[in-house]
Enzyme design. Structure first.
Site, short mmCIF file in Angstrom:
data_model
loop_
_atom_site.label_atom_id
_atom_site.label_comp_id
_atom_site.label_asym_id
_atom_site.label_seq_id
_atom_site.Cartn_x
_atom_site.Cartn_y
_atom_site.Cartn_z
N ASP A 39 -16.94 81.05 113.19
CA ASP A 39 -16.39 82.20 112.48
C ASP A 39 -16.29 83.42 113.40
OD1 ASP A 39 -16.17 81.02 109.77
OD2 ASP A 39 -18.35 80.87 109.96
N ASP A 77 -12.27 87.50 110.40
CA ASP A 77 -11.90 86.20 109.86
C ASP A 77 -12.54 86.11 108.48
OD1 ASP A 77 -11.04 83.56 109.57
OD2 ASP A 77 -12.85 82.76 110.52
N GLU A 107 -7.12 87.81 109.85
CA GLU A 107 -6.39 86.56 109.74
C GLU A 107 -5.87 86.40 108.32
OE1 GLU A 107 -7.60 82.89 111.95
OE2 GLU A 107 -7.95 82.16 109.92
#
Length: 166
Positions: A139, A7, A67
């Site tokens: 996260d 991420d 992502e």
């Protein structure tokens, strides 16, 4: 199949490792990379690079998933996030890993069942789907969600490729 989920962020880049065997998932590890906020941008990107290299070296993933970046209202922030994302895509690719990219809404839908899920819902589902996983930060939970999304979708992609090849 060991999957590294990432991420991306310039302040916090979440990472998570899951093992996917058939339809079962097992949590391996997760964490957050936090480059020094007082360092120049180039140095922060180097710190991000080196930390991802270390994660790959330690856990030996077979594939990676990242992502996709959303565009926010501040162009300067979007540009900096894009630079961090470039590093996050580059490192696993340079290590020879196949890298999948997934929209945040698809990641949330794959894990929670809705593309508009809140971070708290994602974290709760990660702890449900991966027993024993604490995913202490949002996260890290998001990165594990990206890895889970990849695990679900890579099987579909492989079946489609096999069907086309016939």
């Amino acid at each position: 199949m060991r999957i590294l989920g990432l991420d991306p962020g310039l302040r916090n880049t979440g990472w998570g490792i899951v093992d996917a065997v058939d339809n079962r998932l097992r949590h391996v590890a997760d964490g957050v990379i936090r480059p020094a906020t007082d360092a120049p941008l180039a140095e922060r990107l180097v710190q991000l690079h080196d930390a991802i290299v270390a994660v790959i070296a330690e856990y030996g993933p077979d594939e990676a998933a990242v992502e996709e970046t959303f565009v926010n209202m501040n162009p300067a922030s979007t540009l900096k996030l894009g630079q961090a994302r470039g590093v996050v895509l580059l490192v696993p690719a340079k290590a020879g890993l196949k890298v999948g990219e997934y929209a945040a809404t698809l990641v949330k839908q794959s894990v929670v069942g809705t593309g508009r899920a809140a971070k708290e819902q994602v974290g709760m589902m990660i702890r449900t789907l991966l027993p024993g996983c604490l995913a202490a930060t949002p996260d890290a939970a998001d990165a594990l969600a990206v890895a889970i999304c990849h695990a679900h979708h890579r099987g579909t992609q492989q079946r489609l490729a096999q069907a086309v090849a016939r």
